[in-house]
Design an enzyme around this catalytic site. Sequence first.
Site, mmCIF file in Angstrom:
data_model
loop_
_atom_site.group_PDB
_atom_site.id
_atom_site.type_symbol
_atom_site.label_atom_id
_atom_site.label_comp_id
_atom_site.label_asym_id
_atom_site.label_seq_id
_atom_site.Cartn_x
_atom_site.Cartn_y
_atom_site.Cartn_z
ATOM 1 N N GLY A 647 0.695 -0.978 -0.069
ATOM 2 C CA GLY A 647 0.025 -0.027 -0.125
ATOM 3 C C GLY A 647 0.933 1.174 0.123
ATOM 4 N N GLY A 649 0.433 5.642 0.486
ATOM 5 C CA GLY A 649 -0.294 6.875 1.128
ATOM 6 C C GLY A 649 0.338 8.231 0.599
ATOM 7 C CB SER A 651 3.352 11.145 4.256
ATOM 8 O OG SER A 651 2.620 10.520 5.366
ATOM 9 C CE LYS A 668 1.759 3.987 8.106
ATOM 10 N NZ LYS A 668 0.598 5.078 9.007
ATOM 11 C CG ASP A 765 -7.429 10.805 7.235
ATOM 12 O OD1 ASP A 765 -8.347 11.230 6.675
ATOM 13 O OD2 ASP A 765 -6.415 10.496 6.837
#
Length: 924
Positions: A647, A649, A651, A668, A765
Amino acid sequence: MRNPNFETLLFCVFWVSFALPFVVSFNGDSQILSRVKNSQLGDPNGKLRDWVISNPDQSPCNWTGIGCEARNRTVISIDLSGYGISGGFPFEFCRIRTLRFLYLADNFFNGSLSSQALSPCFRLREFDLSDNLFIGELPDFWSDNLEVLRLSNNNFSGDIPVSFGQMRSLKVLSLGGNLLDGKIPSFLGNLTELTNFELGFNPFKASHLPEEIGNMLKLEVLWLSNSNLVGEIPFSIGNLVSLQNLDLSCNFLSGKIPESLSMLKNLVQIELYQNQLSGELPESLAELPALLRLDVSQNSLAGKLPKKIAAMQLESLNLNDNFFTGEIPQVLSSNKYLTQLKLFNNSFTGKLPSDLGKFSPLEEFDVSTNNFDGELPPFLCYKKKLQRIVVFENRFSGKIPESYGECESLNYVRMGDNTLSGNVPENFWGRTLIQFLELHSNHFEGSISSSISALQQLTSLLISGNNFSGEIPARKIPDSVSSWTELTELNLARNRFTGEIPPTLGSLPALLYLDLSGNLLSGKIPEDLTKLRLNQFNISDNFLNGEVPSGFNHEYFLTGLLGNPNLCSPNLDPLPTCPRIKPATLYVMAIITFCFLLLIGSLIWFLRTRSNFLTNTRRPYKVTSFQRIEFSEEELFPFLKDECIIGTGGSCRVYKVKLKTGQTVAVKRLWGVKREAEDVFRSETESLGRIRHGNIVKLLMCCSGDEFRILVYEYMENGSLGDVLHGDKCAVLPDWPKRFTIAIGAAQGLAYLHHDCQPPIVHRDVKSNNILLDAEMRPRVADFGLAKTLQITAGDSGGGGAAMSRVAGTHGYIAPEYSYTLKVTEKSDVYSFGVVLLELITGKRPNDPSFGENKDVVKWVTEVALSLSSAECVAQIVDPRMKSSASELKEIQKVLNVALQCTSAFPMNRPSMRKVVELLKDQW
């Protein structure tokens, strides 16, 4: 001669009769206060630390929040407003017999109120429990003494008790911002001493405004906004001769505005917007000498603006979204106080008064979507106050007045879809406060001034469809991109710009929409543009050449590349294939590349060896563990490669890493602007590092060095809820029970953040892509890169909160008030969660194209709900891929009601997340 023994005896009797009761009172009051604090109140901020008895006869008059009568030092008031205190209602306070004022507003008090608990409080004169978390029905409450009762902004439900109509001394009744769902009772007309009557923002059953309202002759404030009022405004409203503030906005009132309003000579404000009122604007309103603010927008009013009303010395005049016609009377320009003029979405015609703004301190001017013609009034900023000028979709012609270029207060400009022409004033380009600049679809010409680089707060520059020419100046882009961090939209399409695309555009960190189509641009597409995270990219119909950079070599970008005959691509049809390099050339280039890489590799090896020697093999990064783990960070690094990406995103990139132990984790890696990555890293670690909850993703460890930041989480086998609902995995959510279980779990996770964390955490968010699902489809709230901790109390309905520098979140999930207040509150998350509930019910994305232009899922569902019965509404909107029984459809109907409460346009009308959990569990 006096007997001294007799005098001593008299003194003793006096002391026993008068002084001793005070001592006893001091002692008893102190004991009550101390007992309540220790057994009933949670005081996490230590506000009541001085509520300590140090000697038996101590007076509590110097304790925090305690007020005493000056003469005899008895406790008459307790004010703990805004102290962050929690617990049930502290009924024992009312055992203080001299207590007259009890203020507990803006705290975390919860539970229900019973008539029995309130019975000792009958002596109170003022009682304030507003902005807390109380639930259940309002209790019966009788008091001949009570003058002020404030219970607003809680979660009370049901009817207003009959006993409320029997408190004849009541002057202030405030019940707004609750969940009261009975009818507005006529017996409240018995409260003839009322000065403030506030019931707004409650989901009442459809009710007429009672005729008995006319009995409240002392009323000064009438606030019934968002109260489901229907029918006509009663003529008896003209009896309220003391009324200063009339607010009946956001209801379903119909018929004409009653002429009896002209009898209310003390009226300062009339708020009738967003109703279904019809007819003309009564000229008799001009007979109101104190009126300053008149808002009748969003109705079905017609006719002309009466000259007498235009001549009133109003501060604000809002007539927008009606069917008004005719010209604006010239006398409007003589107003000395007008700060806000909103006439948009009507059918006004003719020229605007030329002196408009010359005598008034205009701040907001919006006449868009009418049929005005002629030139723009030159004096709009004469008083140096103008902030917003909105004139799009009219027939204005001529040049932008030079005076606008001197308007330093200007921050929002929309002039699109007119016939304006000429050069834009040089100084106009450089007005430093401008955030939104729209000039599209006119006849402007000339070039963009380099002074536009001074617009450091600019978010949108929309100048397409004009005759601008010259090159796009590279110096338009500031050397330090940190000063242009807000720009999200740049549209220069359909002009006559020449030259090459400035590579510096690729350094704008927030840019999402870039449209340079229909110009005369040449040269290659800068590789730097691939750094942008664009939702829309259009450079079609220019004269660009060369190979399409690999970052744009995708079907998604194809339509934005067409119309450039000299562009080529290795695999994008119908673009021509790029010519291959000859084998001999390739051989030479390969040798050069090999030698270069060998040199660089040797240099890196040398520097690393030297660095390790000098630092004595110390690790050049910091590792922090938040859970018990059985692996090291060094096991992760080899897997941070493209084939492991699961995935991406705004940032970061997320990698799937399977460790030697058999455990799988998600890693991440943050990237982008260094400051932005650091902010996300800090927010994630500070928020998740201290959280332990089954419905919030676990942060296992983090690792940070000079050039990288990584975060390691538990791995979620089924990805995100958004992927499952809107991707190829929808088959794993075929039925309603699974979706409902996800809704409950996600709500519990958010409720924990809002109500159980100290200080509370707002996610900022919340969306389906940030709700992850494990192997058993259990949900975890994730991605805390935008999360903020709040030093405020729960129950904040939008008035408080922490101010942010810019809008954060995802389009379609952002609460409507957030874009203009920039206030972070828990109610922002509640709105976003409501959108997620609608996704679970409908199976549609928040901005699904099937809704039509300018509609999202909230507006679509709301319109369907208003036009159909509840059962018909559910049948029409429910996800057709989901098989649901009749009983499940009834359950979905109830959850839909919760979703609509969560997505109310007004924050105070949304339930808390704790209440959302309760409402959802009630459907189980």
